[in-house]
Scaffold this active site. Structure first.
Site, mmCIF file in Angstrom:
data_model
loop_
_atom_site.group_PDB
_atom_site.id
_atom_site.type_symbol
_atom_site.label_atom_id
_atom_site.label_comp_id
_atom_site.label_asym_id
_atom_site.label_seq_id
_atom_site.Cartn_x
_atom_site.Cartn_y
_atom_site.Cartn_z
ATOM 1 C CG ASP A 158 -5.285 -2.923 -3.713
ATOM 2 O OD1 ASP A 158 -6.221 -2.437 -3.064
ATOM 3 O OD2 ASP A 158 -4.085 -2.678 -3.475
ATOM 4 C CG HIS A 214 -48.471 20.452 7.079
ATOM 5 N ND1 HIS A 214 -48.094 21.697 6.657
ATOM 6 C CD2 HIS A 214 -47.419 19.618 6.848
ATOM 7 C CE1 HIS A 214 -46.860 21.637 6.174
ATOM 8 N NE2 HIS A 214 -46.422 20.386 6.272
ATOM 9 C CG HIS A 232 -1.486 2.552 -3.865
ATOM 10 N ND1 HIS A 232 -2.123 2.465 -5.067
ATOM 11 C CD2 HIS A 232 -1.792 1.405 -3.211
ATOM 12 C CE1 HIS A 232 -2.794 1.321 -5.152
ATOM 13 N NE2 HIS A 232 -2.590 0.671 -4.032
ATOM 14 C CD GLU A 292 -7.999 2.810 1.261
ATOM 15 O OE1 GLU A 292 -8.432 2.834 0.093
ATOM 16 O OE2 GLU A 292 -6.858 3.219 1.572
ATOM 17 C CG HIS A 293 -6.833 -1.378 2.375
ATOM 18 N ND1 HIS A 293 -6.293 -0.176 1.944
ATOM 19 C CD2 HIS A 293 -7.563 -1.858 1.342
ATOM 20 C CE1 HIS A 293 -6.696 0.058 0.698
ATOM 21 N NE2 HIS A 293 -7.466 -0.947 0.316
ATOM 22 C CD GLN A 328 -2.822 -0.977 -0.204
ATOM 23 O OE1 GLN A 328 -2.714 -1.866 -1.049
ATOM 24 N NE2 GLN A 328 -3.590 0.074 -0.395
#
Length: 438
Positions: free
Chosen positions: A365, A424, A265, A331-332, A262
């Site tokens: 992924d 109403h 990236h 995230e992961h 990761q």
């Protein structure tokens, strides 16, 4: 390589304050993005061409990628890579169809003759952004398009940056995946201007979209924030991140490899190890140094792994480790422990959970079948990853008989008068003939 944060013996209400996480200042980027979006709104195609030259250093011959270019990219795709992509598409579609959709219409009778139904209606048109910078994320195409197709979205368009080395066309692998999925509306437009193009539409080129999805740099995220409301968005996704929760049974080589996977990236990507084993931490450090040196992305990895967003957290035990992971809301989240499945079942905050030593994040992924479009920056505390449901809207349908309305009419009128909204109450009274005074 990893800076160490020791929380042993400390019990905090919220560990997030002491955990590594980089800054991601979207507000700062808004100042640059807002005039760009307005230029696309006001000038259309001319602005897109100008920004292509300014930011991508190439002006595409055609902003809309011609169909023959898509088919040529598919025809030139390596057969082994094509087979891998097709299998990834198949698995993602299986998961989306099996567990991510809901019945088209469900209803319940809350009283005799009083029925409330719920329809799941797909978004009509979606614009998908695919980054093409450090890594041409062809996998992002299938991760967004497949669930949108399963949801029943009728119109899907893709935008991705033009590349000078391909004559102003986007990366050919991205084009090939579009062709495999039957997406023939593809634009060679990158960055924040692509989000603006989808939000406003450009006459004679691109119809406006109802929703925009897909990751991007901070300027893409800022454009989403700027235009949210005019369009729906998936999320304001920041740099990718991984947290590995591991004890002394974990394989240090695998843990190091997964942190690296990761971190490569982006120089801003976060890689965090949480462990109760000092011995494992030492072994992982050795493995990180050895594995990083072997990779072509070594320079980027060193920046990421030594940055403020990465580190190792020492805990007393896996109970504290789980609390740390939940407060970080990664995230992961990988769990490599004695009872990985048991701990995984207790996780409350994570974009996706990878259980045991045979489920690396890189599997998700690409080809696991799960979504890889996930909340970052702690967003997993309140948000979910992109699934088929993300492209559907829930619409309640109210169907009452005259008698069912009459049975409830007094109660509705009393509630309306309590809020000082006599109109109403009147809307009920003219139907039932029963008027309740304030």
């Amino acid at each position: 390589m990893l800076r160490i944060i020791d929380v042993c013996g400390r019990r905090l209400d919220d560990y997030a304050a002491v955990l590594p996480r980089g800054a991601f200042d979207v507000e700062h980027a808004l100042a640059a993005v807002e005039p760009l979006c307005k230029a696309v709104r006001d000038e259309g195609r001319a602005a897109l061409v100008r920004f292509a030259e300014q930011f991508d250093h190439v002006v595409p011959e055609r902003l809309k990628v011609p169909a023959e270019a898509l088919q040529r990219a598919l025809g030139d795709l390596d057969p082994g890579l094509r087979a891998a992509i097709e299998e990834s598409i198949r698995r993602r579609r299986v998961v989306a169809e099996a567990i991510e959709t809901e019945e088209a219409y469900r209803c319940v009778e809350v009283a005799p003759g009083a029925v409330v139904g719920n329809r799941m209606i797909p978004v009509e048109r979606v614009g998908l952004y695919v980054p093409g910078g450090l890594a041409p994320l062809a996998s992002t195409v299938l991760m967004n398009v497949v669930p949108a197709q399963v949801a029943g979205v009728g119109s899907i368009a893709v935008s991705t940056p033009p590349r000078a080395e391909f004559g102003g066309l986007p990366h050919p692998t991205i084009l090939a995946v579009c062709a495999l999925l039957g997406v023939d509306e593809v634009y060679a437009v990158g960055g924040a201007q692509a989000i603006a193009m989808f939000a406003y539409g450009v006459p004679g080129l691109c119809r406006r979209a109802d929703m925009v999805t897909g990751p991007g740099n901070i300027y893409v995220v800022a454009a989403k924030r700027c235009l949210r409301g005019l369009i729906g968005i998936d999320a304001e996704a920041g740099p990718t991140e991984i947290l590995v929760l591991a004890d002394d049974t974990a394989d240090p080589g695998r843990v190091a490899a997964d942190l690296i996977s990761q971190a490569e990236h982006d120089p801003m990507a976060g890689a965090v190890l949480v462990t109760d084993s000092r011995g494992l931490l030492e072994d992982v450090e050795v493995q990180l140094a050895a594995q990083v040196d072997r990779l072509a992305t070594a320079d980027r990895l060193r920046v990421s792994l030594t940055g403020e967003q990465s580190g190792a957290v020492l805990v007393d035990d896996m109970e504290q480790g789980l609390a740390v992971a939940d407060d970080y809301a990664p995230e992961h989240l990988e769990i490599q422990t004695r009872d990985a499945a048991g701990l995984a079942g207790r996780v409350r905050n994570a974009g996706a959970v990878f259980v045991g030593g045979s489920a690396p994040v890189s599997l998700g992924d690409y080809s696991a079948g799960s979504t890889h479009v996930l909340p970052t920056g702690g967003g997993a505390r309140h948000s979910s990853g992109l699934t088929a449901r993300s492209f559907m809207r829930s619409v309640h349908v109210v169907d009452y008989t005259p008698q069912a309305l009459a049975d409830l009419g007094d109660a509705v009128q009393r509630f309306a008068h309590a809020e000082n909204l006599p109109g109403h109450a009147n809307a009920v009274a003219v139907r039932t003939g029963q008027r309740v005074r304030a």
